[in-house]
Scaffold this motif. Structure first.
Motif, PDB file in Angstrom:
ATOM      1  N   ILE A  32       0.847  -1.191   0.000  1.00 18.67           N
ATOM      2  CA  ILE A  32       0.000   0.000   0.000  1.00 18.67           C
ATOM      3  C   ILE A  32       0.880   1.238   0.000  1.00 18.67           C
ATOM      4  O   ILE A  32       1.918   1.292   0.684  1.00 18.67           O
ATOM      5  CB  ILE A  32      -0.973   0.008   1.200  1.00 18.67           C
ATOM      6  N   LEU A  33       0.477   2.233  -0.778  1.00 20.41           N
ATOM      7  CA  LEU A  33       1.211   3.491  -0.886  1.00 20.41           C
ATOM      8  C   LEU A  33       0.455   4.614  -0.197  1.00 20.41           C
ATOM      9  O   LEU A  33      -0.779   4.626  -0.150  1.00 20.41           O
ATOM     10  CB  LEU A  33       1.426   3.869  -2.352  1.00 20.41           C
ATOM     11  N   PHE A  34       1.234   5.585   0.301  1.00 21.42           N
ATOM     12  CA  PHE A  34       0.698   6.796   0.924  1.00 21.42           C
ATOM     13  C   PHE A  34       1.355   8.014   0.293  1.00 21.42           C
ATOM     14  O   PHE A  34       2.215   7.887  -0.587  1.00 21.42           O
ATOM     15  CB  PHE A  34       0.925   6.761   2.441  1.00 21.42           C
ATOM     16  N   ALA A  35       0.968   9.198   0.729  1.00 21.14           N
ATOM     17  CA  ALA A  35       1.511  10.421   0.142  1.00 21.14           C
ATOM     18  C   ALA A  35       3.028  10.468   0.250  1.00 21.14           C
ATOM     19  O   ALA A  35       3.705  11.010  -0.637  1.00 21.14           O
ATOM     20  CB  ALA A  35       0.890  11.643   0.819  1.00 21.14           C
ATOM     21  N   ARG A  36       3.583   9.884   1.294  1.00 21.16           N
ATOM     22  CA  ARG A  36       5.041   9.891   1.469  1.00 21.16           C
ATOM     23  C   ARG A  36       5.755   9.118   0.361  1.00 21.16           C
ATOM     24  O   ARG A  36       6.963   9.276   0.164  1.00 21.16           O
ATOM     25  CB  ARG A  36       5.413   9.293   2.827  1.00 21.16           C
ATOM     26  N   ASN A  37       5.022   8.266  -0.328  1.00 22.04           N
ATOM     27  CA  ASN A  37       5.605   7.414  -1.370  1.00 22.04           C
ATOM     28  C   ASN A  37       5.415   7.965  -2.774  1.00 22.04           C
ATOM     29  O   ASN A  37       5.945   7.396  -3.730  1.00 22.04           O
ATOM     30  CB  ASN A  37       4.965   6.018  -1.331  1.00 22.04           C
ATOM     31  N   ILE A  38       4.636   9.037  -2.926  1.00 26.92           N
ATOM     32  CA  ILE A  38       4.176   9.471  -4.247  1.00 26.92           C
ATOM     33  C   ILE A  38       4.619  10.905  -4.500  1.00 26.92           C
ATOM     34  O   ILE A  38       4.212  11.831  -3.790  1.00 26.92           O
ATOM     35  CB  ILE A  38       2.643   9.344  -4.338  1.00 26.92           C
ATOM     36  N   GLU A  66      -9.758   8.354  -2.432  1.00 22.27           N
ATOM     37  CA  GLU A  66     -11.184   8.631  -2.428  1.00 22.27           C
ATOM     38  C   GLU A  66     -11.488   9.923  -3.179  1.00 22.27           C
ATOM     39  O   GLU A  66     -12.567  10.091  -3.742  1.00 22.27           O
ATOM     40  CB  GLU A  66     -11.699   8.765  -0.994  1.00 22.27           C
ATOM     41  N   GLY A  67     -10.558  10.862  -3.156  1.00 24.35           N
ATOM     42  CA  GLY A  67     -10.823  12.238  -3.546  1.00 24.35           C
ATOM     43  C   GLY A  67     -11.252  13.010  -2.317  1.00 24.35           C
ATOM     44  O   GLY A  67     -11.634  12.447  -1.301  1.00 24.35           O
ATOM     45  N   GLY A  68     -11.159  14.336  -2.375  1.00 25.79           N
ATOM     46  CA  GLY A  68     -11.412  15.109  -1.166  1.00 25.79           C
ATOM     47  C   GLY A  68     -10.216  15.032  -0.239  1.00 25.79           C
ATOM     48  O   GLY A  68      -9.060  14.995  -0.679  1.00 25.79           O
ATOM     49  N   ARG A  69     -10.488  14.971   1.056  1.00 21.62           N
ATOM     50  CA  ARG A  69      -9.388  14.995   2.031  1.00 21.62           C
ATOM     51  C   ARG A  69      -8.518  13.754   1.973  1.00 21.62           C
ATOM     52  O   ARG A  69      -7.303  13.826   2.169  1.00 21.62           O
ATOM     53  CB  ARG A  69      -9.978  15.167   3.441  1.00 21.62           C
ATOM     54  N   LEU A  73      -2.807  11.006  -4.139  1.00 22.02           N
ATOM     55  CA  LEU A  73      -2.375  11.672  -5.360  1.00 22.02           C
ATOM     56  C   LEU A  73      -3.025  13.047  -5.361  1.00 22.02           C
ATOM     57  O   LEU A  73      -4.249  13.160  -5.307  1.00 22.02           O
ATOM     58  CB  LEU A  73      -2.820  10.898  -6.600  1.00 22.02           C
ATOM     59  N   ARG A  74      -2.221  14.097  -5.422  1.00 20.81           N
ATOM     60  CA  ARG A  74      -2.762  15.446  -5.289  1.00 20.81           C
ATOM     61  C   ARG A  74      -2.394  16.306  -6.490  1.00 20.81           C
ATOM     62  O   ARG A  74      -1.478  16.000  -7.249  1.00 20.81           O
ATOM     63  CB  ARG A  74      -2.215  16.129  -4.021  1.00 20.81           C
ATOM     64  N   GLY A  75      -3.128  17.420  -6.623  1.00 22.65           N
ATOM     65  CA  GLY A  75      -2.815  18.393  -7.647  1.00 22.65           C
ATOM     66  C   GLY A  75      -1.515  19.118  -7.323  1.00 22.65           C
ATOM     67  O   GLY A  75      -1.057  19.077  -6.177  1.00 22.65           O
ATOM     68  N   PRO A  76      -0.909  19.748  -8.304  1.00 23.71           N
ATOM     69  CA  PRO A  76      -1.422  19.919  -9.665  1.00 23.71           C
ATOM     70  C   PRO A  76      -1.140  18.748 -10.607  1.00 23.71           C
ATOM     71  O   PRO A  76      -1.560  18.785 -11.764  1.00 23.71           O
ATOM     72  CB  PRO A  76      -0.689  21.179 -10.135  1.00 23.71           C
ATOM     73  N   VAL A  77      -0.432  17.727 -10.112  1.00 23.67           N
ATOM     74  CA  VAL A  77      -0.078  16.613 -11.000  1.00 23.67           C
ATOM     75  C   VAL A  77      -1.310  15.771 -11.318  1.00 23.67           C
ATOM     76  O   VAL A  77      -1.534  15.369 -12.464  1.00 23.67           O
ATOM     77  CB  VAL A  77       1.017  15.742 -10.356  1.00 23.67           C
ATOM     78  N   TRP A  78      -2.126  15.533 -10.295  1.00 20.72           N
ATOM     79  CA  TRP A  78      -3.319  14.711 -10.470  1.00 20.72           C
ATOM     80  C   TRP A  78      -4.571  15.539 -10.167  1.00 20.72           C
ATOM     81  O   TRP A  78      -4.499  16.608  -9.563  1.00 20.72           O
ATOM     82  CB  TRP A  78      -3.242  13.494  -9.557  1.00 20.72           C
TER      83      TRP A  78
END
Length: 336
Positions: A32-38, A66-69, A73-78
């Motif tokens: 499983i991946l989290f923000a620290r990995n991406i 899920e999207g939202g909080r 994967l976050r903008g602006p890339v995603w």
């Protein structure tokens, strides 16, 4: 030889040599991946390849998108998305299911592009007055039928895009007034009320391949043990809800669970969970979990194989999906 009944995280955006060696020996079923990995698409593709290479097979790679909080994967890339509860409330009833299907078809395309093939969604918990803020705006509605309809739209959007969905948090966490990351929630509702409302969306989606358990005590079912570690609750999930897919735990490192990590894992498997999840990538904790977890066998192995057999689908024309989604959203705004 079957993989071990565990899903593990890693510490950063690249695998260390120690992690490669550990995963090769531990042979977890998935990761499983989290923000620290991406960080970037290229880096994440390299990481998902490295994780699979470490175990020598096409192991599933999970994420919470899920999207939202709750979005790793976050903008602006995603793409960025509104919280699900706000989005559903802002759309006409007739458009909600289609909009959610398109939203998660687009998410599936982004995930598949970087080597992620399992998403921890849909959220089938009911939004209630007492729902803790950590969960509330991730829900779709307080109405069981609408939650079931939105959940199916989400799950089918992911499947169509080649990503396996995970139902959460089974058998329903909406009545939990506490954050299970920090403490153990207790639900006092009677069994009949739970059956009629909270369990209904999960029953409606019992044909899905995977689900995640809730770290919640349901007094009416088991006055002492959280669902993740309760044979009574897991038995109810299998029999009353009718779910025969792969049942994995929520994160073992959450503070709702007590005991050392080996004990947490063993109690969950003894209760009837098929798979345990450990997310934070801390080496010592992972080693304790792995030491307590056997390789997949029997019904757990069959469920894991059946889940992976449903990987497929295709990303599709994201531009067309996005245009339709934006048209639905624009129509909602025009009639607001």
């Amino acid at each position: 030889m079957a993989a071990r009944a565990v899903i593990l995280g890693c510490a950063g955006p690249e695998l260390s040599e120690d992690e490669r060696r550990f995963f090769a020996a531990a042979d977890p079923w998935g990761f499983i991946l989290f923000a620290r990995n991406i960080e970037t698409p290229e880096q994440t593709r390299a990481l998902t390849r490295a994780l699979r290479d470490s175990v020598g097979r096409d192991a599933p790679v999970l994420v919470d998108q899920e999207g939202g909080r709750v979005a790793r994967l976050r903008g602006p890339v995603w793409r960025e998305w509104a919280p699900a509860l706000e989005e559903c409330a802002g759309l006409p009833v007739a458009a909600r299911a289609r909009a959610m299907h398109l939203r998660y078809r687009l998410i599936a395309g982004e995930l598949a592009e970087i080597g992620i093939d399992v998403n921890c969604a849909p959220v089938l918990d009911l939004a209630r007055a007492e729902t803790h803020g950590i969960l509330l705006n991730r829900c779709y509605s307080g109405d069981p039928a609408e939650v079931a309809a939105m959940g199916r739209a989400v799950a089918e959007g992911l499947l169509a895009g080649g990503v396996l969905p995970i139902l959460k948090h089974m058998p329903g966490q909406g009545r939990a007034p506490l954050d299970s990351h920090r403490e153990l929630p207790v639900v006092e509702a009677e069994a009949a009320a739970l059956e009629a409302a909270d369990f209904a969306p999960f029953r409606a989606l019992a044909d899905m391949p995977m689900a995640m358990s809730a770290h919640v005590v349901y007094r009416a079912l088991d006055p002492e043990r959280p669902a993740t570690q309760s044979p009574r609750v897991i038995g109810m999930i299998r029999e009353s809800i009718g779910f025969d897919g792969l049942l994995m735990t929520d994160d073992l490192s959450m503070q709702a669970l007590k005991g050392d990590f080996g004990e947490r894992a063993a109690r969950a498997l003894d209760a009837g969970c098929d798979m345990v999840l450990h997310c934070n990538g801390v080496a010592g904790e992972m080693a304790a979990v792995v030491a307590a977890v056997p390789r997949l066998a029997g019904r757990a192995r069959a469920r894991a194989e059946a889940a992976l057999a449903r990987r497929g689908g295709a990303p599709g024309e994201s531009a067309a999906f996005e245009a339709e989604y934006r048209a639905l959203a624009a129509g909602a705004s025009a009639h607001a």
